[in-house]
Design a protein around this motif. Structure first.
Motif, PDB file in Angstrom:
ATOM      1  N   ASP A  42       1.308  -2.181 -13.994  1.00  0.00           N
ATOM      2  CA  ASP A  42       0.341  -3.151 -13.171  1.00  0.00           C
ATOM      3  C   ASP A  42       0.802  -3.328 -11.628  1.00  0.00           C
ATOM      4  O   ASP A  42       0.026  -3.040 -10.709  1.00  0.00           O
ATOM      5  N   ILE A  43       1.929  -3.458 -11.472  1.00  0.00           N
ATOM      6  CA  ILE A  43       2.725  -3.533 -10.249  1.00  0.00           C
ATOM      7  C   ILE A  43       2.482  -2.265  -9.412  1.00  0.00           C
ATOM      8  O   ILE A  43       1.976  -2.383  -8.541  1.00  0.00           O
ATOM      9  N   ALA A  44       2.855  -1.319 -10.092  1.00  0.00           N
ATOM     10  CA  ALA A  44       2.780  -0.012  -9.211  1.00  0.00           C
ATOM     11  C   ALA A  44       1.268   0.218  -9.127  1.00  0.00           C
ATOM     12  O   ALA A  44       0.900   0.786  -8.025  1.00  0.00           O
ATOM     13  N   ARG A  45       0.302  -0.112  -9.775  1.00  0.00           N
ATOM     14  CA  ARG A  45      -1.262   0.256  -9.612  1.00  0.00           C
ATOM     15  C   ARG A  45      -1.560  -0.712  -8.476  1.00  0.00           C
ATOM     16  O   ARG A  45      -2.189  -0.349  -7.574  1.00  0.00           O
ATOM     17  N   THR A  46      -1.182  -2.008  -8.351  1.00  0.00           N
ATOM     18  CA  THR A  46      -1.529  -2.807  -7.209  1.00  0.00           C
ATOM     19  C   THR A  46      -0.841  -2.370  -5.878  1.00  0.00           C
ATOM     20  O   THR A  46      -1.701  -2.545  -4.806  1.00  0.00           O
ATOM     21  N   VAL A  47       0.213  -2.211  -5.901  1.00  0.00           N
ATOM     22  CA  VAL A  47       1.153  -1.387  -4.758  1.00  0.00           C
ATOM     23  C   VAL A  47       0.123  -0.209  -4.207  1.00  0.00           C
ATOM     24  O   VAL A  47      -0.173  -0.104  -3.159  1.00  0.00           O
ATOM     25  N   PHE A  57      -0.322   3.877   6.415  1.00  0.00           N
ATOM     26  CA  PHE A  57       0.591   3.690   5.202  1.00  0.00           C
ATOM     27  C   PHE A  57       0.147   5.031   4.320  1.00  0.00           C
ATOM     28  O   PHE A  57       0.898   6.055   4.793  1.00  0.00           O
ATOM     29  N   GLY A  58      -0.509   4.919   3.205  1.00  0.00           N
ATOM     30  CA  GLY A  58      -0.674   6.053   2.504  1.00  0.00           C
ATOM     31  C   GLY A  58       0.466   6.320   1.383  1.00  0.00           C
ATOM     32  O   GLY A  58       1.104   5.683   1.136  1.00  0.00           O
ATOM     33  N   THR A  59       0.312   7.384   0.799  1.00  0.00           N
ATOM     34  CA  THR A  59       1.320   8.080   0.013  1.00  0.00           C
ATOM     35  C   THR A  59       2.981   7.913   0.274  1.00  0.00           C
ATOM     36  O   THR A  59       3.563   7.388  -0.764  1.00  0.00           O
ATOM     37  N   ASP A  60       3.110   7.953   1.551  1.00  0.00           N
ATOM     38  CA  ASP A  60       4.386   7.792   1.813  1.00  0.00           C
ATOM     39  C   ASP A  60       5.016   6.167   1.651  1.00  0.00           C
ATOM     40  O   ASP A  60       6.000   5.943   1.456  1.00  0.00           O
ATOM     41  N   ALA A  61       4.023   5.511   2.098  1.00  0.00           N
ATOM     42  CA  ALA A  61       4.239   3.957   2.084  1.00  0.00           C
ATOM     43  C   ALA A  61       4.252   3.745   0.630  1.00  0.00           C
ATOM     44  O   ALA A  61       5.263   2.765   0.148  1.00  0.00           O
ATOM     45  N   VAL A  62       3.664   4.303  -0.398  1.00  0.00           N
ATOM     46  CA  VAL A  62       3.765   3.803  -1.925  1.00  0.00           C
ATOM     47  C   VAL A  62       5.015   4.268  -2.168  1.00  0.00           C
ATOM     48  O   VAL A  62       5.689   3.594  -2.954  1.00  0.00           O
ATOM     49  N   LYS A  63       5.525   5.682  -1.987  1.00  0.00           N
ATOM     50  CA  LYS A  63       6.794   6.210  -2.294  1.00  0.00           C
ATOM     51  C   LYS A  63       7.995   5.209  -1.868  1.00  0.00           C
ATOM     52  O   LYS A  63       8.852   4.861  -2.745  1.00  0.00           O
ATOM     53  N   GLU A  64       7.746   4.818  -0.585  1.00  0.00           N
ATOM     54  CA  GLU A  64       8.882   4.031  -0.321  1.00  0.00           C
ATOM     55  C   GLU A  64       8.970   2.608  -1.045  1.00  0.00           C
ATOM     56  O   GLU A  64      10.127   2.125  -1.211  1.00  0.00           O
ATOM     57  N   ARG A  65       7.796   2.194  -1.256  1.00  0.00           N
ATOM     58  CA  ARG A  65       7.852   0.796  -2.206  1.00  0.00           C
ATOM     59  C   ARG A  65       8.495   1.026  -3.650  1.00  0.00           C
ATOM     60  O   ARG A  65       9.276   0.095  -3.958  1.00  0.00           O
ATOM     61  N   PHE A  66       8.080   2.068  -4.059  1.00  0.00           N
ATOM     62  CA  PHE A  66       8.908   2.258  -5.415  1.00  0.00           C
ATOM     63  C   PHE A  66      10.062   2.462  -5.314  1.00  0.00           C
ATOM     64  O   PHE A  66      10.950   2.031  -6.118  1.00  0.00           O
ATOM     65  N   GLU A  67      10.702   3.161  -4.115  1.00  0.00           N
ATOM     66  CA  GLU A  67      12.223   3.281  -4.063  1.00  0.00           C
ATOM     67  C   GLU A  67      12.639   1.994  -3.654  1.00  0.00           C
ATOM     68  O   GLU A  67      14.089   1.784  -4.240  1.00  0.00           O
TER      69      GLU A  67
END
Length: 110
Positions: A42-47, A57-67
């Motif tokens: 759920d956190i991943a979906r929200t982010v 932002f976009g996909t790079d920002a999502v990947k950075e947040r996961f990292e």
């Protein structure tokens, strides 16, 4: 990105079904771990939803947040290991396993 969101929603649904089943079977510890995994998806979906279409932002920002999650949760796991907290170790390992699955799928679909 829609495939990734669909994957997360599917995993959330699967974990919620597991929580219900495990609770009925009076397997509360396992239900709690399923709840942790559901929360991570759920956190991943929200982010992802918050960052994917945001200008700059976009996909790079999502990947950075996961990292960032990986780093922070890894540090928490190491602290739990150092303190010998079996429950916190199990939760930390569970969180990181779900995150690894998320990151692997994210890399495959994007």
């Amino acid at each position: 990105m829609e495939d990734f969101i669909a994957f997360l929603e599917k995993r959330i649904g699967e974990e919620k079904a597991d929580i219900e089943r495990l609770t009925k079977e009076e397997r509360q510890d396992e239900a709690d771990f399923a709840r942790v995994r559901s929360n991570i998806y759920d956190i991943a979906r929200t982010v992802t939803l918050a960052l994917k279409d945001r200008p700059g932002f976009g996909t790079d920002a999502v990947k950075e947040r996961f990292e960032s999650f990986r780093k922070d949760w890894g540090a928490s796991l190491e602290k739990a290991r150092h303190q010998g907290s079996a429950k916190d170790i199990a939760v930390g390992e569970n969180k990181l396993a779900a995150l690894e699955e998320i990151m692997t799928h994210f890399s495959e679909v994007l």
